[in-house]
Motif scaffolding. Structure first.
Motif, PDB file in Angstrom:
ATOM      1  N   UNK A  26       0.832  -1.209   0.000  1.00  0.00           N
ATOM      2  CA  UNK A  26       0.000   0.000   0.000  1.00  0.00           C
ATOM      3  C   UNK A  26       0.864   1.256   0.000  1.00  0.00           C
ATOM      4  N   UNK A  27       1.951   1.220   0.768  1.00  0.00           N
ATOM      5  CA  UNK A  27       2.841   2.381   0.823  1.00  0.00           C
ATOM      6  C   UNK A  27       3.448   2.664  -0.550  1.00  0.00           C
ATOM      7  N   UNK A  28       4.017   1.634  -1.181  1.00  0.00           N
ATOM      8  CA  UNK A  28       4.637   1.841  -2.487  1.00  0.00           C
ATOM      9  C   UNK A  28       3.597   2.231  -3.535  1.00  0.00           C
ATOM     10  N   UNK A  29       2.372   1.725  -3.375  1.00  0.00           N
ATOM     11  CA  UNK A  29       1.296   2.144  -4.271  1.00  0.00           C
ATOM     12  C   UNK A  29       1.024   3.637  -4.142  1.00  0.00           C
ATOM     13  N   UNK A  30       1.002   4.129  -2.896  1.00  0.00           N
ATOM     14  CA  UNK A  30       0.782   5.559  -2.653  1.00  0.00           C
ATOM     15  C   UNK A  30       1.930   6.384  -3.233  1.00  0.00           C
ATOM     16  N   UNK A  31       3.167   5.914  -3.027  1.00  0.00           N
ATOM     17  CA  UNK A  31       4.328   6.644  -3.538  1.00  0.00           C
ATOM     18  C   UNK A  31       4.258   6.771  -5.058  1.00  0.00           C
ATOM     19  N   UNK A  32       3.892   5.693  -5.725  1.00  0.00           N
ATOM     20  CA  UNK A  32       3.800   5.714  -7.188  1.00  0.00           C
ATOM     21  C   UNK A  32       2.667   6.634  -7.646  1.00  0.00           C
ATOM     22  N   UNK A  33       1.519   6.558  -6.985  1.00  0.00           N
ATOM     23  CA  UNK A  33       0.387   7.426  -7.346  1.00  0.00           C
ATOM     24  C   UNK A  33       0.742   8.884  -7.104  1.00  0.00           C
ATOM     25  N   UNK A  34       1.366   9.162  -5.946  1.00  0.00           N
ATOM     26  CA  UNK A  34       1.718  10.539  -5.595  1.00  0.00           C
ATOM     27  C   UNK A  34       2.820  11.101  -6.493  1.00  0.00           C
ATOM     28  N   UNK A  35       3.459  10.249  -7.257  1.00  0.00           N
ATOM     29  CA  UNK A  35       4.473  10.731  -8.195  1.00  0.00           C
ATOM     30  C   UNK A  35       3.836  11.513  -9.335  1.00  0.00           C
ATOM     31  N   UNK A  36       2.577  11.208  -9.643  1.00  0.00           N
ATOM     32  CA  UNK A  36       1.955  11.780 -10.828  1.00  0.00           C
ATOM     33  C   UNK A  36       0.794  12.729 -10.527  1.00  0.00           C
ATOM     34  N   UNK A  37       0.125  12.549  -9.401  1.00  0.00           N
ATOM     35  CA  UNK A  37      -1.092  13.308  -9.134  1.00  0.00           C
ATOM     36  C   UNK A  37      -0.907  14.300  -7.990  1.00  0.00           C
ATOM     37  N   UNK A  38      -1.651  15.409  -8.014  1.00  0.00           N
ATOM     38  CA  UNK A  38      -1.593  16.361  -6.897  1.00  0.00           C
ATOM     39  C   UNK A  38      -1.977  15.690  -5.585  1.00  0.00           C
ATOM     40  N   UNK A  39      -1.345  16.109  -4.508  1.00  0.00           N
ATOM     41  CA  UNK A  39      -1.574  15.508  -3.194  1.00  0.00           C
ATOM     42  C   UNK A  39      -2.502  16.435  -2.402  1.00  0.00           C
ATOM     43  N   UNK A  40      -3.726  15.997  -2.125  1.00  0.00           N
ATOM     44  CA  UNK A  40      -4.695  16.885  -1.484  1.00  0.00           C
ATOM     45  C   UNK A  40      -4.409  17.158  -0.015  1.00  0.00           C
ATOM     46  N   UNK A  41      -3.757  16.209   0.660  1.00  0.00           N
ATOM     47  CA  UNK A  41      -3.543  16.339   2.099  1.00  0.00           C
ATOM     48  C   UNK A  41      -2.293  15.560   2.491  1.00  0.00           C
ATOM     49  N   UNK A  42      -1.657  15.963   3.555  1.00  0.00           N
ATOM     50  CA  UNK A  42      -0.488  15.247   4.058  1.00  0.00           C
ATOM     51  C   UNK A  42      -0.751  14.759   5.472  1.00  0.00           C
TER      52      UNK A  42
END
Length: 237
Positions: A26-42
């Protein structure tokens, strides 16, 4: 260790292993997704929101912008202020860490050595404290960002989730709040002032800069001049 293992049944160990693997995937999935899309919240934004849940005067301000819509002066300012070896290292500045350790041994004022990559990892996925658990988790997360993201992406995310004042996250929200303009129009002086408060944006104020912040702003401006405008080209290599 053998006693601990004997207390955990094989079925529980299997479930624990599956849970750990699922979290890693799940973590690596998030990292890959966050590489391309705007991050709404941290994670840090969520932490601050939770801490101020009963504070009716606290409001989160945040607006994502791409790196091309952030003034080069602002990009250079945070590198000059926070991590001048950012284009060169792989997430950790070993020389800065060594100097910080020596300084902290003989000084009451603690000096940090976190890179922009480390701060991005902490703000995006972790929480804010000085525990060894958080520091330990920060290492593999930072390495993951360096491996899977470009330097431009790390800088882009950092500038979009960094805190510049109570509830003010990201350089676009900060620029709109303090200077009534978009981040792409920030001047060198404004960019240096924003970068100057980053070590502690709650204690240090952009709209009420202390003598210390003004001196730090001038120091950042000098460092920006020394690095030069072409310094940002190193991020493309």
């Amino acid at each position: 260790m053998l006693k601990i293992k004997s207390l955990i049944s094989p079925r529980c160990r299997l479930r624990l292993a599956k849970m750990i693997i699922s979290l890693i995937v799940a973590f690596f999935g998030c990292v890959i997704i966050f590489r391309f899309f705007p991050i709404p919240y941290s994670s840090y934004m969520l932490q601050k929101t939770a801490e101020n849940f009963f504070n009716e005067h606290y409001h989160t301000q945040h607006k994502w912008v791409s790196l091309e819509n952030i003034a080069p002066a602002m990009q250079l300012a945070v590198i000059a202020a926070e991590d001048q070896r950012f284009p060169e290292h792989w997430g950790f500045d070993l020389d800065a860490i060594e100097k910080a350790l020596k300084h902290n041994q003989s000084s009451k004022r603690t000096r940090g050595a976190s890179t922009i990559s480390q701060q991005t990892a902490k703000n995006l996925f972790l929480w804010s404290d000085r525990s060894w658990i958080r520091k330990g988790l920060e290492i593999p997360i930072t390495l993951s960002l360096e491996l899977l993201w470009s330097k431009q992406r790390i800088l882009e995310v950092y500038l979009n989730i960094a805190e510049f004042g109570p509830g003010i996250f990201g350089v676009e929200a900060a620029s709109q709040y303090y200077f009534k303009k978009s981040a792409v129009k920030l001047t060198r002086y404004q960019a240096a002032l924003l970068a100057a408060v980053l070590p502690n944006p709650i204690l240090y104020r952009v709209n009420q800069p202390s003598v210390y912040i003004q001196s730090r702003q001038n120091w950042i401006l000098k460092q920006m001049q020394l690095l030069g405008n072409n310094y940002l080209n190193k991020l493309n290599k």
